[in-house]
Design a protein around this motif. Structure first.
Motif, mmCIF file in Angstrom:
data_model
loop_
_atom_site.group_PDB
_atom_site.id
_atom_site.type_symbol
_atom_site.label_atom_id
_atom_site.label_comp_id
_atom_site.label_asym_id
_atom_site.label_seq_id
_atom_site.Cartn_x
_atom_site.Cartn_y
_atom_site.Cartn_z
ATOM 1 N N TYR A 84 0.785 -1.191 -0.054
ATOM 2 C CA TYR A 84 0.004 0.049 -0.022
ATOM 3 C C TYR A 84 0.856 1.251 -0.045
ATOM 4 N N ALA A 85 2.007 1.194 0.740
ATOM 5 C CA ALA A 85 2.928 2.395 0.794
ATOM 6 C C ALA A 85 3.402 2.619 -0.422
ATOM 7 N N GLU A 86 3.843 1.779 -1.234
ATOM 8 C CA GLU A 86 4.525 1.815 -2.364
ATOM 9 C C GLU A 86 3.295 2.317 -3.615
ATOM 10 N N ALA A 87 2.376 1.866 -3.427
ATOM 11 C CA ALA A 87 1.011 2.153 -4.418
ATOM 12 C C ALA A 87 0.616 3.432 -4.467
ATOM 13 N N MET A 88 0.753 4.198 -3.207
ATOM 14 C CA MET A 88 0.336 5.312 -2.817
ATOM 15 C C MET A 88 1.504 6.343 -3.300
ATOM 16 N N THR A 89 2.895 5.806 -3.142
ATOM 17 C CA THR A 89 3.868 6.654 -3.496
ATOM 18 C C THR A 89 4.361 6.824 -4.692
ATOM 19 N N VAL A 90 4.162 5.942 -5.547
ATOM 20 C CA VAL A 90 4.450 5.925 -6.948
ATOM 21 C C VAL A 90 3.534 7.045 -7.698
ATOM 22 N N THR A 91 4.046 7.663 -8.665
ATOM 23 C CA THR A 91 3.280 8.621 -9.518
ATOM 24 C C THR A 91 2.891 8.238 -10.770
ATOM 25 N N PRO A 92 1.892 8.090 -11.229
ATOM 26 C CA PRO A 92 0.529 8.430 -10.381
ATOM 27 C C PRO A 92 0.219 7.246 -9.400
ATOM 28 N N PRO A 93 -0.460 7.410 -8.230
ATOM 29 C CA PRO A 93 -0.776 5.972 -7.217
ATOM 30 C C PRO A 93 -1.429 5.089 -8.192
ATOM 31 N N GLN A 94 -0.805 3.752 -7.541
ATOM 32 C CA GLN A 94 -1.447 2.794 -8.309
ATOM 33 C C GLN A 94 -2.313 1.699 -7.120
ATOM 34 N N VAL A 95 -3.018 2.324 -6.306
ATOM 35 C CA VAL A 95 -3.840 1.576 -5.374
ATOM 36 C C VAL A 95 -4.959 0.954 -5.802
ATOM 37 N N GLU A 96 -4.957 -0.277 -5.345
ATOM 38 C CA GLU A 96 -5.970 -1.082 -5.869
ATOM 39 C C GLU A 96 -7.122 -1.323 -4.952
ATOM 40 N N ASP A 97 -8.453 -1.506 -5.349
ATOM 41 C CA ASP A 97 -9.582 -1.755 -4.527
ATOM 42 C C ASP A 97 -9.431 -2.965 -3.498
ATOM 43 N N GLU A 98 -8.904 -4.079 -4.023
ATOM 44 C CA GLU A 98 -8.834 -5.482 -3.196
ATOM 45 C C GLU A 98 -7.502 -5.012 -2.068
ATOM 46 N N LEU A 99 -6.633 -4.272 -2.323
ATOM 47 C CA LEU A 99 -5.692 -4.094 -1.234
ATOM 48 C C LEU A 99 -6.476 -3.194 -0.058
ATOM 49 N N VAL A 100 -7.004 -2.323 -0.484
ATOM 50 C CA VAL A 100 -7.683 -1.398 0.424
ATOM 51 C C VAL A 100 -8.808 -2.220 1.207
ATOM 52 N N ASP A 101 -9.626 -3.214 0.469
ATOM 53 C CA ASP A 101 -10.325 -3.877 1.267
ATOM 54 C C ASP A 101 -9.733 -4.738 2.418
ATOM 55 N N ARG A 102 -8.704 -5.293 1.869
ATOM 56 C CA ARG A 102 -7.882 -6.206 2.879
ATOM 57 C C ARG A 102 -7.643 -5.785 4.143
ATOM 58 N N LEU A 103 -6.764 -4.337 3.783
ATOM 59 C CA LEU A 103 -6.258 -3.427 4.901
ATOM 60 C C LEU A 103 -7.595 -3.037 5.847
ATOM 61 N N ARG A 104 -8.590 -2.787 5.259
ATOM 62 C CA ARG A 104 -9.685 -2.134 6.064
ATOM 63 C C ARG A 104 -10.252 -3.310 6.783
ATOM 64 N N GLY A 105 -10.140 -4.451 6.385
ATOM 65 C CA GLY A 105 -10.717 -5.589 7.139
ATOM 66 C C GLY A 105 -9.820 -5.985 8.341
ATOM 67 N N SER A 106 -8.583 -5.907 8.149
ATOM 68 C CA SER A 106 -7.455 -6.106 9.084
ATOM 69 C C SER A 106 -7.199 -5.004 10.070
ATOM 70 N N LEU A 107 -7.265 -3.763 9.813
ATOM 71 C CA LEU A 107 -7.089 -2.827 10.438
ATOM 72 C C LEU A 107 -8.127 -1.895 10.983
ATOM 73 N N GLY A 108 -9.373 -1.800 10.568
ATOM 74 C CA GLY A 108 -10.263 -0.995 10.819
ATOM 75 C C GLY A 108 -10.291 0.072 10.023
ATOM 76 N N GLU A 109 -11.285 0.819 9.914
ATOM 77 C CA GLU A 109 -11.229 2.180 9.149
ATOM 78 C C GLU A 109 -10.499 3.257 9.772
#
Length: 196
Positions: free
Chosen positions: A120-145
């Motif tokens: 996630y840190a890498e995906a947010m940092t590259v230009t343009p950001p390359q964040v994928e929905d599946e990764l965010v969904d996993r992080l939300r499930g593991s960490l909470g909002e």
């Protein structure tokens, strides 16, 4: 590489105060403070902002450290990597996890959650950001909002730090050197260099 800005700024009252604090906390005046001190308003805002960021506690500190270091590695900020290694090592983080961040994909040092944080840190940092929905969904499930928001904002904060430091030519200040093991003492035991 030498800094692209003088690291001998005007000695304003604010700069003297933050220098005292930096010396007391880190054993030296951090170069980003020296660079920022050329603009008192920037130094004041930066100092207050960093104090506020330090109070965020929704995210596990080791996950936060991994995210910050991965962002710094992606940008290529040697100052941030040097300082981050030292800070996190002194707080007891596994040195292997710190040193293998630039090549984390090839390392077995990280848990699945830590690997998601690094990705996630890498995906947010590259230009343009390359964040994928599946990764965010996993992080939300593991960490909470709330922890996900803190993680996201910490990565954005580190992007600001790393990109500013890199643009101003700030490089390693020797913090990591204080983490290495000293040669064996007369008793044959190694002592941590952080005792210097």
């Amino acid at each position: 590489m030498t800094a692209r800005i003088s690291l001998d700024p005007p000695r304003s009252l604010l700069f003297r105060a933050v220098s005292w604090h930096s010396n007391r906390t880190y054993g030296k005046v951090a170069d980003p403070l020296r660079a920022s001190a050329h603009h008192t308003g920037v130094l004041w805002a930066y100092s207050r902002f960093e104090l506020s960021v330090g109070r965020w506690k929704k995210l596990d500190p080791q996950l936060k450290a991994l995210a910050v270091m991965a962002s710094a590695a992606t940008v290529g900020c040697s100052w941030c990597m040097d300082f981050g290694y030292w800070v996190n090592h002194s707080q007891g983080m596994d040195p292997r996890k710190l040193s293998e961040i630039p090549a984390w994909r090839d390392s077995d040092a990280y848990s699945p959650l830590e690997r998601d944080v690094l990705a996630y840190a890498e995906a947010m940092t590259v230009t343009p950001p390359q964040v994928e929905d599946e990764l965010v969904d996993r992080l939300r499930g593991s960490l909470g909002e709330s922890a996900l928001v803190e993680l996201t904002t910490m990565i954005a904060v580190e992007n600001m730090r790393s990109r500013s430091n890199s643009a101003l030519g700030l490089t390693s200040q020797g913090f990591k050197d204080r983490c290495e093991l000293r040669p064996p003492s007369a008793s044959g035991r190694r002592t941590p260099a952080t005792d210097r």
